[in-house]
Motif scaffolding. Structure first.
Motif, PDB file in Angstrom:
ATOM      1  N   GLY A  32       0.803  -1.221   0.000  1.00 36.78           N
ATOM      2  CA  GLY A  32       0.000   0.000   0.000  1.00 36.78           C
ATOM      3  C   GLY A  32       0.829   1.261   0.000  1.00 36.78           C
ATOM      4  N   LEU A  33       0.171   2.382   0.384  1.00 39.07           N
ATOM      5  CA  LEU A  33       0.810   3.701   0.319  1.00 39.07           C
ATOM      6  C   LEU A  33       1.925   3.806   1.343  1.00 39.07           C
ATOM      7  CD1 LEU A  33      -2.392   5.897   0.084  1.00 39.07           C
ATOM      8  CD2 LEU A  33      -0.787   5.465  -1.754  1.00 39.07           C
ATOM      9  N   LEU A  34       2.970   4.509   0.934  1.00 38.67           N
ATOM     10  CA  LEU A  34       4.069   4.769   1.854  1.00 38.67           C
ATOM     11  C   LEU A  34       3.805   6.080   2.568  1.00 38.67           C
ATOM     12  CD1 LEU A  34       7.061   3.891  -0.448  1.00 38.67           C
ATOM     13  CD2 LEU A  34       6.565   2.762   1.698  1.00 38.67           C
ATOM     14  N   PRO A  35       4.015   6.139   3.839  1.00 41.64           N
ATOM     15  CA  PRO A  35       3.816   7.421   4.532  1.00 41.64           C
ATOM     16  C   PRO A  35       4.961   8.365   4.206  1.00 41.64           C
ATOM     17  CG  PRO A  35       4.587   5.769   6.066  1.00 41.64           C
ATOM     18  CD  PRO A  35       4.497   5.110   4.733  1.00 41.64           C
TER      19      PRO A  35
END
Lengths: 256, 190
Positions: free
Chosen positions: B70-73
């Protein structure tokens, strides 16, 4: 006051001759004075305008034409000779061991020219046939009537210029969220103009401004009696004119 | 009989791997397991059931090196929100969009001039299109030729010398390309 069939025909079709094997469509005429609907009478609508079998493909063609014919793409990319720089040969042809190049703005270079890119301005203009557009109008009007999205009113005079009056009226009568009011004259009464000004989805239009896209965008179409007469007269004129061939000729540039 | 049995037992291999004979010692029982007309194999494993349980893993042994979870912070600072503009939905009922297409059928529905019997044409109402481009349908070469014809009357060469030069160069280049490099009729290539 329920008008007789033939009497209504004479009155509302401006003397147009009724077709032999098509029955006219009868529609109620409402008022705009009160929020509640009051039926003032019945009128006949000419079947060749309002009862044509709707051709969805023609309607689609018309919508596509309306969207495209006025579109001009201003996207532009520079060719290799338009990009700044790139006149000098970057390095010698032979000896360096590196690949050979003639210009730093060649299309294979980063920052170089684009070979077959968009060239501004690109017009998407084309003219749909006269009869296709005519039949588009007929199909859309017929579809609107058949789907109960067409209403006739005596005139667009409303008692107040309060925007909420229109809201209540439309809500009460079950007219769609978006309503297009069409009158014969292009200068509309003051009250309805003020009332509909704050609402983007209540729009006023003269008969000459009517078009397929607007009729499909607005859920309900409300025509005045004058608008119906003018609309029928115009469409029947074009359907029965002697010089239809000259009207239906291809559009030529600068001929207007 | 014994030789046949012997040969069958010696070729047990594959058969006995799937049906191990537990607690069977005698040769007769083993032979029965191999060939008994009263017994028959029944399918109890179906590939469809395996697929139904979940996606069947492919590329067994392959290790995916890309981050799949998923998305990387990505935060520049803990307090500041990410620099994304707040979403503002477009107004479908502003004046331009609500009245789009108005007057497109003015030649059909509009009044005609009493003397000339002529109506307005929708091309005459294209106010936002450059005047030399109204009602024009053509490829780049045709469009540029028309632009040059319109623009030279107004002293474009004096007011915009670079653009005038670019225009003429482009026309010349397109002429050479279309007439020396292409074989099809000119209206087939853009």
């Amino acid at each position: 006051m329920i008008l007789s069939l033939y009497g209504a025909w004479q009155k509302n079709c401006g003397g147009a001759f009724p077709p032999k094997f098509k029955a006219p469509r009868q529609v109620w005429v409402s008022n705009m004075d009160t929020v509640e609907e009051e039926k003032l009478g019945l009128i006949d609508l000419h079947p060749e305008v309002f009862a044509e079998r709707p051709r969805v493909d023609i309607i689609h063609e018309n919508v596509r034409w309306q969207q495209l014919y006025r579109h001009v793409s201003y996207a532009n990319t520079k060719m290799r000779y338009e990009v700044r720089g790139g006149g000098k040969k970057p390095r010698q042809q032979k000896g360096s061991g590196r690949s050979r190049h003639g210009s730093i703005r060649s299309p294979i270079w980063r920052g170089g020219g684009i070979v077959h890119g968009p060239r501004s301005p690109t017009p998407y203009f084309y003219m749909l046939g006269f009869n296709t557009r005519l039949n588009g109008l007929r199909s859309t009007l017929s579809a609107k009537l058949a789907q109960d999205d067409l209403h006739i009113v005596d005139s667009l005079d409303i008692p107040t210029d309060d925007p909420s009056y229109l809201e209540k009226l439309v809500e009460e009568r079950g007219w769609g969220p978006a309503v297009l009011f069409v009158d014969d004259n292009d200068i509309m009464p003051l009250n309805i103009t003020a009332a509909s000004d704050s609402h983007g989805h209540y729009n006023l239009m003269p008969v000459y401004g009517l078009n397929v896209y607007s009729m499909l965008k607005h859920h309900t179409l409300v025509l005045t009696l004058a608008a119906v007469e003018r609309l029928e007269e115009r469409l029947l004129f074009h359907l029965n004119r002697n010089d239809a061939a000259s009207a239906g000729q291809k559009y030529k540039l600068d001929s207007v | 009989m014994t030789s046949l049995l012997g040969s069958m037992i010696s070729t047990l291999g594959m058969a006995l791997r799937y049906r191990p004979l537990i607690g069977v010692s005698s040769q007769v029982s083993k032979a029965n397991a191999l060939f008994n007309p009263e017994l028959t194999t029944v399918r109890f494993r179906y590939h469809a059931d395996k697929v139904a349980k979940g996606p069947v893993p492919r590329r067994h042994g392959y290790e995916e090196k890309l981050f799949q979870s998923g998305l990387l912070p990505r935060k520049v600072s803990v307090d500041k929100a990410l620099p994304m503009p707040t979403y503002k939905p477009k107004n479908s009922w502003n004046e331009k969009r609500a009245l789009f297409g108005q007057n497109d059928y003015i030649d059909i529905l509009g009044p005609s001039n009493e003397i000339s019997q002529k109506t307005l044409h929708p091309t005459q109402l294209l106010y936002h299109v450059p005047p030399w481009l109204r009602g024009v349908q053509g490829n780049e070469y045709q469009v540029l030729l028309r632009r040059r014809k319109f623009v030279q009357k107004k002293g474009y060469a004096l007011g915009h010398p670079t653009k005038w030069a670019t225009l003429n160069t482009r026309i010349k280049k397109l002429y050479t390309y279309l007439n020396h490099k292409t074989k099809s009729p000119f209206w087939k290539h853009s």
